[in-house]
Design an enzyme around this catalytic site. Sequence first.
Site, PDB file in Angstrom:
ATOM      1  N   ASN A 175     -33.356  43.454   9.524  1.00 29.58           N
ATOM      2  CA  ASN A 175     -32.953  44.270   8.369  1.00 29.58           C
ATOM      3  C   ASN A 175     -31.660  43.652   7.845  1.00 29.58           C
ATOM      4  O   ASN A 175     -30.592  43.860   8.415  1.00 29.58           O
ATOM      5  CB  ASN A 175     -32.732  45.722   8.827  1.00 29.58           C
ATOM      6  N   LYS A 180     -30.041  44.308   5.276  1.00 26.22           N
ATOM      7  CA  LYS A 180     -29.180  45.245   4.516  1.00 26.22           C
ATOM      8  C   LYS A 180     -28.713  44.543   3.233  1.00 26.22           C
ATOM      9  O   LYS A 180     -29.439  43.707   2.693  1.00 26.22           O
ATOM     10  CB  LYS A 180     -28.019  45.740   5.389  1.00 26.22           C
ATOM     11  N   HIS A 204     -33.896  54.880   6.534  1.00 30.71           N
ATOM     12  CA  HIS A 204     -32.795  54.311   7.319  1.00 30.71           C
ATOM     13  C   HIS A 204     -31.615  55.279   7.275  1.00 30.71           C
ATOM     14  O   HIS A 204     -31.367  55.912   6.254  1.00 30.71           O
ATOM     15  CB  HIS A 204     -32.401  52.940   6.759  1.00 30.71           C
ATOM     16  N   GLU A 257     -28.588  54.885   6.897  1.00 31.66           N
ATOM     17  CA  GLU A 257     -27.618  54.648   5.817  1.00 31.66           C
ATOM     18  C   GLU A 257     -28.111  55.287   4.524  1.00 31.66           C
ATOM     19  O   GLU A 257     -27.321  55.789   3.731  1.00 31.66           O
ATOM     20  CB  GLU A 257     -27.379  53.137   5.659  1.00 31.66           C
ATOM     21  N   GLU A 266     -33.310  54.711  15.814  1.00 27.77           N
ATOM     22  CA  GLU A 266     -32.009  54.076  15.639  1.00 27.77           C
ATOM     23  C   GLU A 266     -30.908  55.127  15.764  1.00 27.77           C
ATOM     24  O   GLU A 266     -30.587  55.818  14.785  1.00 27.77           O
ATOM     25  CB  GLU A 266     -31.906  53.422  14.254  1.00 27.77           C
ATOM     26  N   GLY A 294     -24.486  49.024  14.047  1.00 26.55           N
ATOM     27  CA  GLY A 294     -23.352  48.235  13.571  1.00 26.55           C
ATOM     28  C   GLY A 294     -22.064  48.488  14.326  1.00 26.55           C
ATOM     29  O   GLY A 294     -20.996  48.054  13.898  1.00 26.55           O
ATOM     30  N   SER A 349     -27.447  47.811  17.254  1.00 27.83           N
ATOM     31  CA  SER A 349     -26.695  46.800  18.005  1.00 27.83           C
ATOM     32  C   SER A 349     -27.540  46.035  19.019  1.00 27.83           C
ATOM     33  O   SER A 349     -27.073  45.730  20.119  1.00 27.83           O
ATOM     34  CB  SER A 349     -25.460  47.421  18.682  1.00 27.83           C
TER      35      SER A 349
HETATM   36  P1  PGA Z   1     -27.415  46.746  13.741  1.00 22.76           P
HETATM   37  O1  PGA Z   1     -28.270  47.528  12.639  1.00 22.76           O
HETATM   38  O2  PGA Z   1     -28.371  45.876  14.516  1.00 22.76           O
HETATM   39  O3  PGA Z   1     -26.407  45.942  12.943  1.00 22.76           O
HETATM   40  O4  PGA Z   1     -26.763  47.773  14.609  1.00 22.76           O
HETATM   41  C1  PGA Z   1     -29.560  48.015  12.899  1.00 22.76           C
HETATM   42  C2  PGA Z   1     -30.095  48.720  11.699  1.00 22.76           C
HETATM   43  O5  PGA Z   1     -29.312  49.425  11.014  1.00 22.76           O
HETATM   44  O6  PGA Z   1     -31.286  48.608  11.355  1.00 22.76           O
END
Ligand code: PGA
Length: 252
Positions: free
Chosen positions: A14, A16, A98, A100, A169, A175, A213
């Site tokens: 992903n 982003k 997601h 976010e 997640e 992140g 992560s």
């Molecule tokens: P990350 O993000 O691996 O940077 O923690 C995962 C995601 O948001 O899909």
Amino acid sequence: MSDPQSHRQLVVGNWKMHGSHAVNEALLEALKSAGPLPCNAAVCAPFPYLAQTAERLARSAISWGAQDCSAHEQGAYTGEVSAAMLADFGCRYAIVGHSERRALHAESDQLVADKAQAALARGVTPIVCVGETLAERDAGQTDAVVKRQLSAVIHTLAHCASEMMVAYEPVWAIGTGLTATPEQAQAVHALLRAQLHAATEHAASMKLLYGGSVKPDNAASLFAQPDIDGGLIGGASLKAIDFLAICRAAQR
Ligand code: PGA
């Protein structure tokens, strides 16, 4: 649909809101030249770069997808992208819900479910994200939150529920460098699997991905869990060497 490799684990990047034409060229080239991987792999690029991604990954073993799609078929929805548009040029996956988007764009459980349905209606596989915040985990609400999020989608998709993929997640792990332990992740995955079992006879073969992560050094222990069928990778998917190392950590 008889994809002979559909039993393999799936690792999805992903990106982003990262990348540029030049940066993507290098990343996609590195992914493409990686040689055979033990898993199925895909990258979800920002909308403007989907055509570039599709073109560069054509005739490679790596698939591609989008990071969102509209719940609407077409119409006066400035800035939105429909599942039909994605399907028009061969998009395989769309991430929906997601955290976010749930947090920054106030997406409700029902909107996420409607997006999943819109994607499926056009033959795009939705990767439905669920996960609790740190406050929810600390309050002992993890199970209730992910069940509520998944149940909206199961209810809306009804007999098509088995065609989605689910990504667990935990918001506190995205992140942050804090990863759920393999045991914490497995516990939630087992719960989600049980919920899917109650809704569809195909739950055992559905893909449940873990995200938050995931890095080259923790991927193998997560992917070894019985109900974890792969990963959704954010930050580490921007570096070919890390993304490929995570792919190589998949269970054969
Ligand atoms: P990350 O993000 O691996 O940077 O923690 C995962 C995601 O948001 O899909």
